[in-house]
Write an enzyme that holds these catalytic residues in place. Structure first.
Site, short mmCIF file in Angstrom:
data_model
loop_
_atom_site.label_atom_id
_atom_site.label_comp_id
_atom_site.label_asym_id
_atom_site.label_seq_id
_atom_site.Cartn_x
_atom_site.Cartn_y
_atom_site.Cartn_z
N LYS A 1 0.73 -1.32 0.02
CA LYS A 1 -0.11 0.00 0.00
C LYS A 1 0.87 1.29 0.04
O LYS A 1 0.58 2.09 -0.84
CB LYS A 1 -1.07 0.07 1.14
CG LYS A 1 -1.82 -0.97 1.43
CD LYS A 1 -2.69 -1.11 2.72
CE LYS A 1 -2.04 -1.15 4.08
NZ LYS A 1 -1.35 -2.22 4.16
N ARG B 1 -9.52 1.17 8.33
CA ARG B 1 -9.24 -0.17 8.41
C ARG B 1 -10.15 -0.93 9.36
O ARG B 1 -9.91 -2.08 9.78
CB ARG B 1 -7.72 -0.68 8.68
CG ARG B 1 -7.17 0.07 9.93
CD ARG B 1 -5.61 0.11 10.02
NE ARG B 1 -4.85 -0.98 9.87
CZ ARG B 1 -3.69 -0.75 9.14
NH1 ARG B 1 -3.29 0.11 8.73
NH2 ARG B 1 -2.90 -1.81 8.92
N ARG C 1 11.14 -2.19 10.81
CA ARG C 1 10.19 -1.71 11.74
C ARG C 1 9.87 -2.75 13.05
O ARG C 1 10.08 -4.05 12.97
CB ARG C 1 8.85 -1.62 10.81
CG ARG C 1 8.70 -0.06 10.57
CD ARG C 1 7.62 0.13 9.57
NE ARG C 1 6.27 -0.68 10.22
CZ ARG C 1 5.03 -0.67 9.37
NH1 ARG C 1 5.08 -0.16 8.13
NH2 ARG C 1 4.00 -1.17 9.89
N ARG D 1 11.90 -5.89 4.68
CA ARG D 1 11.60 -4.45 4.45
C ARG D 1 12.51 -3.61 5.40
O ARG D 1 12.93 -4.02 6.45
CB ARG D 1 10.09 -4.27 4.89
CG ARG D 1 9.90 -2.68 5.04
CD ARG D 1 8.38 -2.33 5.07
NE ARG D 1 7.64 -2.85 6.18
CZ ARG D 1 6.35 -2.84 6.49
NH1 ARG D 1 5.91 -2.04 5.53
NH2 ARG D 1 5.81 -3.34 7.42
N ARG E 1 -0.76 -9.41 13.07
CA ARG E 1 -1.29 -8.24 12.17
C ARG E 1 -2.12 -8.78 11.19
O ARG E 1 -3.09 -8.07 10.59
CB ARG E 1 -0.41 -7.25 11.52
CG ARG E 1 0.54 -6.38 12.63
CD ARG E 1 1.59 -5.91 12.19
NE ARG E 1 1.80 -5.10 11.18
CZ ARG E 1 2.89 -5.00 10.36
NH1 ARG E 1 3.96 -5.51 10.46
NH2 ARG E 1 2.69 -4.40 9.11
P1 AP5 Z 1 4.83 -1.62 1.96
O1 AP5 Z 1 4.55 -0.82 0.79
O2 AP5 Z 1 5.55 -1.10 2.97
O3 AP5 Z 1 3.49 -2.28 2.33
P2 AP5 Z 1 2.11 -1.89 2.99
O4 AP5 Z 1 0.95 -2.36 2.67
O5 AP5 Z 1 2.39 -0.32 3.19
O6 AP5 Z 1 2.53 -2.53 4.45
P3 AP5 Z 1 2.63 -2.13 6.03
O7 AP5 Z 1 3.33 -2.88 6.94
O8 AP5 Z 1 2.95 -0.44 6.06
O9 AP5 Z 1 1.04 -2.29 6.20
P4 AP5 Z 1 0.21 -2.24 7.55
O10 AP5 Z 1 -0.98 -1.99 7.02
O11 AP5 Z 1 0.65 -3.18 8.51
O12 AP5 Z 1 1.27 -0.98 8.39
P5 AP5 Z 1 0.73 0.46 8.73
O13 AP5 Z 1 1.71 1.24 8.98
O14 AP5 Z 1 -0.54 1.05 8.11
O15 AP5 Z 1 5.64 -2.93 1.25
C1 AP5 Z 1 6.14 -4.17 2.17
C2 AP5 Z 1 7.48 -4.61 1.69
O16 AP5 Z 1 7.36 -5.06 0.38
C3 AP5 Z 1 8.35 -3.50 1.43
O17 AP5 Z 1 9.65 -3.78 1.77
C4 AP5 Z 1 8.34 -3.16 0.00
O18 AP5 Z 1 9.55 -2.70 -0.55
C5 AP5 Z 1 7.89 -4.37 -0.47
N1 AP5 Z 1 7.14 -4.55 -1.88
C6 AP5 Z 1 6.05 -3.76 -1.95
N2 AP5 Z 1 5.65 -4.07 -3.15
C7 AP5 Z 1 6.13 -5.22 -3.79
C8 AP5 Z 1 6.19 -6.09 -4.87
N3 AP5 Z 1 5.25 -5.95 -5.82
N4 AP5 Z 1 6.98 -6.92 -4.94
C9 AP5 Z 1 8.05 -7.25 -4.10
N5 AP5 Z 1 8.12 -6.60 -2.84
C10 AP5 Z 1 7.31 -5.41 -2.72
O19 AP5 Z 1 0.04 0.61 10.33
C11 AP5 Z 1 1.00 -0.25 11.36
C12 AP5 Z 1 0.18 -0.18 12.78
O20 AP5 Z 1 -0.28 1.14 12.77
C13 AP5 Z 1 -1.25 -1.25 12.62
O21 AP5 Z 1 -0.79 -2.62 12.86
C14 AP5 Z 1 -1.86 -0.27 13.60
O22 AP5 Z 1 -1.39 -0.76 14.94
C15 AP5 Z 1 -1.58 1.07 13.50
N6 AP5 Z 1 -2.65 1.68 12.36
C16 AP5 Z 1 -2.12 2.18 11.48
N7 AP5 Z 1 -3.46 2.90 10.81
C17 AP5 Z 1 -4.39 2.45 11.66
C18 AP5 Z 1 -5.70 2.67 11.65
N8 AP5 Z 1 -6.45 3.34 10.61
N9 AP5 Z 1 -6.54 2.02 12.61
C19 AP5 Z 1 -5.81 1.63 13.76
N10 AP5 Z 1 -4.75 1.18 13.87
C20 AP5 Z 1 -4.00 1.93 12.77
MG MG Z 2 2.59 0.99 4.84
#
Ligand code: AP5
Ligand code: MG
Ligand code: ZN
Length: 214
Positions: A13, A88, A160, A127, A171
């Site tokens: 994402k 989410r 991270r 990552r 997660r």
């Molecule tokens: P990346 O682009 O980093 O993936 P992502 O989908 O952004 O993954 P996140 O881990 O950031 O998602 P998340 O939803 O768990 O975390 P968030 O920060 O939102 O890609 C992942 C890896 O793969 C990278 O190394 C990239 O280079 C590689 N990659 C990408 N595309 C690729 C491809 N096509 N092929 C190969 N490799 C690829 O949330 C973290 C925490 O915050 C949550 O757990 C929660 O506690 C809290 N939080 C955040 N938002 C909320 C909310 N709205 N409500 C409640 N809690 C929340």
């Molecule tokens: Mg992300």
């Protein structure tokens, strides 16, 4: 253009949202990045969020919704925005709808970056994230030019805290329980688009551009 990025943790994402933001000149709003910035700066919000994030749980809706509603009302969001990691939960999606309805607006696209769980666990260990600017890399699939240094801002890149395998599994469970229902929610509204997130990251972006238009 107002876009939501849906998808499991690690689906890509953030990677895609950054490119969308650059191509269409709309701000990238990642709740995860906002929480991580707050943790880094030691704010009250950051302290609260950290206890949930470290366990792979969701931060409560009360702490999340107002933050996003304030952000999307800022001037730079006039021509749209790309939301990454929000909504989410169904209550978050409903809060977003309500807020937009008040100003006679609605979301245009919900893009689901579809990646099966097996691929996710493999991706996360490789990552590296920049906690200063939110850039995301992968040691194999998307490496930095200089190892351990962010291409965009020169800060150090790190693994991270929530990318440990046990936390990633938690997660994923939380994603299936609480976030996956949003796929139907946006399908029913007629704005859901699905892209195959297992492809090379440039190909994923091409597919997104085919949906959004040049
Ligand atoms: P990346 O682009 O980093 O993936 P992502 O989908 O952004 O993954 P996140 O881990 O950031 O998602 P998340 O939803 O768990 O975390 P968030 O920060 O939102 O890609 C992942 C890896 O793969 C990278 O190394 C990239 O280079 C590689 N990659 C990408 N595309 C690729 C491809 N096509 N092929 C190969 N490799 C690829 O949330 C973290 C925490 O915050 C949550 O757990 C929660 O506690 C809290 N939080 C955040 N938002 C909320 C909310 N709205 N409500 C409640 N809690 C929340
Ligand atoms: Mg992300
Ligand atoms: Zn950076």
């Amino acid at each position: 253009m107002k876009i939501i990025m849906l998808g499991a943790p690690g689906a890509g994402k953030g990677t895609q949202a950054k490119q969308i933001s650059a191509k269409y000149s709309i701000p990238h709003i990642s709740t995860g990045d906002i929480f991580r910035a707050n943790i880094k700066n030691g704010t009250e919000l950051g302290k609260k969020a950290k206890t949930y994030m470290d366990q792979g749980a969701l931060v409560p809706d009360e702490l999340t919704c107002d933050l996003v509603m304030d952000r999307i009302q800022q001037d730079d969001c006039k021509n749209g925005f790309v939301l990454d990691g929000f909504p989410r939960t169904i209550p978050q999606a409903e809060a977003l709808d309500e807020a937009l309805k008040k100003v006679n607006q609605s979301m245009d696209y919900a893009i689901d970056v579809d990646v099966p769980d097996e691929n996710i666990v493999k991706r996360m260990g490789g990552r590296r994230a920049c906690l200063s600017c939110g850039a995301t890399y992968h040691i194999q699939f998307n490496p930095t030019k200089v190892e351990g240094v962010c291409d965009a801002c020169g800060s150090k890149t790190v693994l991270r805290d929530d990318d440990k395998p046990e936390t990633v599994k938690k997660r994923l469970t939380v994603y299936h329980d609480q976030t996956q229902p949003l796929i139907n929610f946006y399908d029913n509204k007629g704005i859901l688009k699905t892209v195959d997130g297992t492809q090379d990251l440039n190909k994923v972006f091409e597919d997104i551009v085919a949906i959004l238009g040049e």
